[in-house]
Structure formats: structure tokens, C-alpha cells
Design a protein around this motif. Structure first.
Motif, PDB file in Angstrom:
ATOM      1  N   PHE A  69       0.907  -1.204   0.061  1.00 31.52           N
ATOM      2  CA  PHE A  69       0.107  -0.087   0.223  1.00 31.52           C
ATOM      3  C   PHE A  69       0.864   1.333   0.003  1.00 31.52           C
ATOM      4  N   ARG A  70       0.662   2.053  -1.110  1.00 36.17           N
ATOM      5  CA  ARG A  70       1.536   2.979  -1.149  1.00 36.17           C
ATOM      6  C   ARG A  70       3.014   2.775  -0.955  1.00 36.17           C
ATOM      7  N   GLY A  71       3.562   1.773  -1.717  1.00 35.39           N
ATOM      8  CA  GLY A  71       4.912   1.314  -1.500  1.00 35.39           C
ATOM      9  C   GLY A  71       5.530   0.476  -0.226  1.00 35.39           C
ATOM     10  N   GLU A  72       4.501   0.350   0.741  1.00 33.27           N
ATOM     11  CA  GLU A  72       4.960  -0.311   1.908  1.00 33.27           C
ATOM     12  C   GLU A  72       4.134  -1.561   1.867  1.00 33.27           C
ATOM     13  N   SER A  73       5.068  -2.552   2.350  1.00 32.20           N
ATOM     14  CA  SER A  73       4.505  -3.833   2.648  1.00 32.20           C
ATOM     15  C   SER A  73       3.765  -4.072   4.011  1.00 32.20           C
ATOM     16  N   GLU A  74       2.469  -4.380   4.049  1.00 28.61           N
ATOM     17  CA  GLU A  74       1.708  -4.531   5.100  1.00 28.61           C
ATOM     18  C   GLU A  74       1.712  -5.958   5.575  1.00 28.61           C
ATOM     19  N   THR A  75       2.327  -6.577   5.105  1.00 26.30           N
ATOM     20  CA  THR A  75       2.705  -7.934   5.627  1.00 26.30           C
ATOM     21  C   THR A  75       4.203  -8.448   6.232  1.00 26.30           C
ATOM     22  N   ASN A  76       4.901  -7.320   6.613  1.00 26.50           N
ATOM     23  CA  ASN A  76       6.308  -7.210   7.038  1.00 26.50           C
ATOM     24  C   ASN A  76       7.086  -7.720   6.136  1.00 26.50           C
ATOM     25  N   ASP A  77       7.278  -7.241   4.960  1.00 27.66           N
ATOM     26  CA  ASP A  77       8.151  -7.581   3.882  1.00 27.66           C
ATOM     27  C   ASP A  77       7.956  -9.023   3.249  1.00 27.66           C
ATOM     28  N   GLY A  78       6.508  -9.257   3.139  1.00 26.62           N
ATOM     29  CA  GLY A  78       6.041 -10.522   2.508  1.00 26.62           C
ATOM     30  C   GLY A  78       6.210 -11.619   3.552  1.00 26.62           C
ATOM     31  N   LYS A  79       6.397 -11.837   4.818  1.00 28.46           N
ATOM     32  CA  LYS A  79       6.382 -12.814   5.902  1.00 28.46           C
ATOM     33  C   LYS A  79       5.273 -13.904   5.554  1.00 28.46           C
ATOM     34  N   ILE A  80       4.030 -13.167   5.214  1.00 29.27           N
ATOM     35  CA  ILE A  80       2.845 -14.073   5.098  1.00 29.27           C
ATOM     36  C   ILE A  80       2.155 -13.668   3.769  1.00 29.27           C
ATOM     37  N   SER A  82      -1.016 -12.481   1.494  1.00 28.15           N
ATOM     38  CA  SER A  82      -1.921 -11.383   1.615  1.00 28.15           C
ATOM     39  C   SER A  82      -3.217 -11.948   1.380  1.00 28.15           C
ATOM     40  N   ILE A  83      -4.418 -11.964   1.897  1.00 30.40           N
ATOM     41  CA  ILE A  83      -5.615 -12.415   1.565  1.00 30.40           C
ATOM     42  C   ILE A  83      -6.538 -11.285   1.998  1.00 30.40           C
ATOM     43  N   ASN A 104      -2.925  -8.492   7.791  1.00 28.91           N
ATOM     44  CA  ASN A 104      -1.775  -7.977   7.460  1.00 28.91           C
ATOM     45  C   ASN A 104      -0.767  -8.147   8.699  1.00 28.91           C
ATOM     46  N   LEU A 105       0.588  -7.632   8.835  1.00 29.20           N
ATOM     47  CA  LEU A 105       1.445  -8.059   9.585  1.00 29.20           C
ATOM     48  C   LEU A 105       2.552  -6.799   9.772  1.00 29.20           C
ATOM     49  N   PHE A 106       2.407  -6.064  10.873  1.00 31.33           N
ATOM     50  CA  PHE A 106       3.256  -4.873  11.021  1.00 31.33           C
ATOM     51  C   PHE A 106       4.715  -5.308  11.716  1.00 31.33           C
ATOM     52  N   PRO A 107       5.763  -4.410  11.195  1.00 33.45           N
ATOM     53  CA  PRO A 107       6.757  -4.808  12.075  1.00 33.45           C
ATOM     54  C   PRO A 107       6.753  -4.303  13.572  1.00 33.45           C
ATOM     55  N   GLY A 108       7.333  -4.940  14.595  1.00 31.68           N
ATOM     56  CA  GLY A 108       7.152  -4.630  16.058  1.00 31.68           C
ATOM     57  C   GLY A 108       8.517  -5.179  16.798  1.00 31.68           C
ATOM     58  N   ASP A 109       8.097  -5.254  17.911  1.00 30.51           N
ATOM     59  CA  ASP A 109       9.203  -5.670  19.190  1.00 30.51           C
ATOM     60  C   ASP A 109       8.684  -7.030  19.535  1.00 30.51           C
ATOM     61  N   ASP A 110       8.144  -7.882  18.845  1.00 30.63           N
ATOM     62  CA  ASP A 110       7.937  -9.263  19.648  1.00 30.63           C
ATOM     63  C   ASP A 110       9.269 -10.240  19.050  1.00 30.63           C
ATOM     64  N   ALA A 111       9.284 -11.362  19.388  1.00 28.00           N
ATOM     65  CA  ALA A 111      10.383 -12.063  19.408  1.00 28.00           C
ATOM     66  C   ALA A 111      10.817 -12.300  17.899  1.00 28.00           C
ATOM     67  N   GLU A 112       9.870 -12.218  16.966  1.00 27.92           N
ATOM     68  CA  GLU A 112      10.096 -12.441  15.694  1.00 27.92           C
ATOM     69  C   GLU A 112      10.059 -11.206  14.736  1.00 27.92           C
ATOM     70  N   ALA A 120      -4.689  -7.849  11.265  1.00 28.48           N
ATOM     71  CA  ALA A 120      -5.789  -7.406  10.351  1.00 28.48           C
ATOM     72  C   ALA A 120      -6.137  -5.769  10.293  1.00 28.48           C
ATOM     73  N   VAL A 121      -6.742  -5.697   9.084  1.00 28.52           N
ATOM     74  CA  VAL A 121      -7.479  -4.479   8.819  1.00 28.52           C
ATOM     75  C   VAL A 121      -8.745  -4.588   8.191  1.00 28.52           C
ATOM     76  N   TRP A 122      -9.765  -4.167   8.910  1.00 29.07           N
ATOM     77  CA  TRP A 122     -11.171  -4.199   8.172  1.00 29.07           C
ATOM     78  C   TRP A 122     -11.769  -2.750   8.280  1.00 29.07           C
ATOM     79  N   GLY A 123     -13.014  -2.708   7.678  1.00 28.82           N
ATOM     80  CA  GLY A 123     -13.887  -1.568   7.959  1.00 28.82           C
ATOM     81  C   GLY A 123     -14.954  -1.313   6.996  1.00 28.82           C
ATOM     82  N   PRO A 124     -15.874  -0.493   7.067  1.00 28.21           N
ATOM     83  CA  PRO A 124     -16.949  -0.183   6.150  1.00 28.21           C
ATOM     84  C   PRO A 124     -16.538   0.623   5.234  1.00 28.21           C
ATOM     85  N   TYR A 125     -17.413   0.850   4.274  1.00 28.86           N
ATOM     86  CA  TYR A 125     -16.981   1.925   3.300  1.00 28.86           C
ATOM     87  C   TYR A 125     -18.104   2.531   2.611  1.00 28.86           C
TER      88      TYR A 125
END
Length: 291
Positions: A69-80, A82-83, A104-112, A120-125
């Protein structure tokens, strides 16, 4: 006496038959099993209709190697993989509304190295689309989308997408302006704007080449976002993509290259060892279908 009794009974039966026929002729509903059968038929007929309240439903699903999305991976560099999926109700007036969801999968500070709160992201439109405005051939599509992150509600925000496009033979030119209506990712007093151009060209043999160049920029009237401490806020970025797509066995297959101008060590959102990998250049493949 017996003859008189039979005559009386016959008259009563005939009278009841006539009364029953008159009752039915006056439009009175059936009772018992007949009524249930008729109502069941009406209900199934309603379920089998193509339109509901003047509009039609459609669905869309996509399976991809990444979510960019706009150049950034929302699955942490394709670790998983996308559906994505969406269901939309579209009225003949051009008004539409629906619901979208994706993992989705954002980068963070857990062990992995992932964010454990956002998966995940969801919502109405809700939106409106119209074609050939005033006979110019220009089309418009505008939509409000509410981003909902179920594991981190503080990051929720509302964005408005605006597109105008026009077809020139086999070439289509689409322009975008998409501002946030509420604070971007919940960051106080931070408003996002994305401007982009999305050209596409129909090629021989059913192929389409398309791409986009966009500029994501921000208005910040809140706290300082100088995360790397260099004395200035580097929070805007340019993103671009180019890809080739074609219908294959009823599915749309898209192979696409994405990149940004974000530099490691300089950008205050994505310039760090822990997250720069999500804005690296990448190639992704997606398979989608509309119903």
C-alpha cells in the motif's frame, strides 16, 4: 322425513361450499399448510432476486504474495501471504457501500520482529461513482473508508479516496487525491494526503500494463515526529509501481513491481533497521476474482 333431512343436509353443504368460495374470492389468505407453503414460496422468491432495495451485491477476493500500500509492505516484507475480500452493494444511482477485510503484519518488537497487536485491517466504506460527467468522458469515484485495526483501536482512522479518470482509446488516465479525515494512524493532529497518477494501457492479446506514481505527504500540527533526532521531520515519501495483468481462466493475474524513495537512516517513520524492510523495492504477484 328422511327425504326432508337429506334435503336439509344438502342445502347446508351447498351453502358452506358457496360461502367458502366467496371467502376465497374476497382475497382471504389460506390457513394451515397451504398458507405456510405459499409464504415459503414468497420468501424463497425474495432470496432469489438479483436486486435488493434497488441495488446489487458483488464480492471481490484476492490472494497475493504481499500486501503493498503506497509502497509499503503490510505483511512485514511478505512474511505471510495476503488475503483480501470485499462485499459491495451498489445502487443504480451510483451510491455504493460495503465492507472490506484483509490480514496484515506490521513490524514490531516481539521475538519475531512483528507487531503482536495488529494482524488484520477491516472496515466499512461508502461512496459514489458516476460516468461521463456532462458528456466529457470524465468519470468520478469518491469513497470514505474507515480503517479498523481490531488489535489496536487507537490506530483507527478515516480516509477519503477521490479518483477522476478518462479513457483515450486504449489508454486510461486516472488521478487521485486522498486525504485523511481523522488523525493518520491515530497520531495526534497528523493529517495525511496522497496525490497520485495511475495510467494504464490495453495491450494486444488481453494484457494490460499499468502503474502509478504518488506522493504521500503530511500536515503535522501536533508533537514533533523527528524520530531519528536529525533536527527535521522526514515523514513524506514518493512511491511508484508498474505491472502487467491479464484474465486467466476467469481470474485476474497481476505481477507488479513496487518501490519508494525512502532512505534508511533518514526517514522518521520507515528509516530504521526494525522496519526499513517494508519499504524496500519488491515484486509481488496477485490473483483476484470478482463475483
Amino acid at each position: 322425513m328422511k327425504t326432508q333431512t337429506l334435503t336439509t343436509l344438502s342445502a347446508l353443504v351447498l351453502g358452506a361450499t358457496i360461502a367458502s368460495s366467496a371467502w376465497a374470492d374476497e382475497g382471504q389468505a389460506e390457513v394451515g399448510p397451504a398458507k405456510a407453503a405459499k409464504e415459503s414460496t414468497h420468501f424463497t422468491d425474495y432470496l432469489d432476486r438479483d436486486t435488493v432495495l434497488g441495488g446489487k451485491f458483488s464480492t471481490w477476493v484476492e490472494l497475493a504474495s504481499d500486501y503493498v500500500f503506497r509502497g509499503e509492505s503490510e505483511t512485514n516484507d511478505g512474511k505471510i501471504p495476503s488475503i483480501k475480500a470485499a462485499i459491495t452493494w451498489t445502487h443504480s444511482s451510483g451510491i455504493y457501500l460495503g465492507y472490506y477485510g484483509a490480514n496484515n503484519l506490521f513490524p514490531g518488537d516481539d521475538a519475531e520482529g512483528n507487531n503482536p497487536h495488529i494482524n488484520a485491517v477491516w472496515g466499512p466504506y461508502v461512496g459514489y461513482a458516476t460516468n461521463d460527467i456532462a458528456g466529457t468522458g470524465i468519470n468520478y469515484n469518491g469513497m470514505f473508508f474507515q480503517y479498523v485495526y481490531p488489535g489496536d483501536r487507537d490506530s483507527n482512522y478515516l480516509e477519503m479516496f477521490n479518483y477522476i479518470d478518462k479513457q483515450f482509446g486504449r489508454f486510461n488516465l486516472k488521478l487521485e487525491y486522498s486525504p485523511t479525515i481523522t488523525d493518520w494512524f491515530g497520531v495526534e493532529d497528523l493529517q495525511s494526503h496522497n496525490v497520485a497518477i495511475h495510467p494504464s494501457w490495453l495491450l494486444p492479446y488481453g494484457f494490460t500494463i499499468s502503474g502509478g506514481v504518488g506522493y504521500q505527504f503530511f500536515d503535522n500540527s501536533g508533537p514533533s515526529l523527528d524520530a531519528n533526532g536529525d533536527g527535521k521531520e522526514d515523514i513524506d515519501w514518493v512511491h511508484w509501481n508498474v505491472g502487467l495483468s491479464r484474465n486467466v481462466y476467469g481470474f485476474n493475474v497481476d505481477v507488479r513491481y513496487h518501490d519508494t524513495d525512502i532512505k534508511k537512516g533518514e526517514h522518521d517513520f520507515y528509516g530504521f533497521d526494525s522496519n526499513h524492510q517494508i519499504v524496500d523495492d519488491r515484486v509481488m504477484i496477485a490473483v483476484s476474482k470478482s463475483f
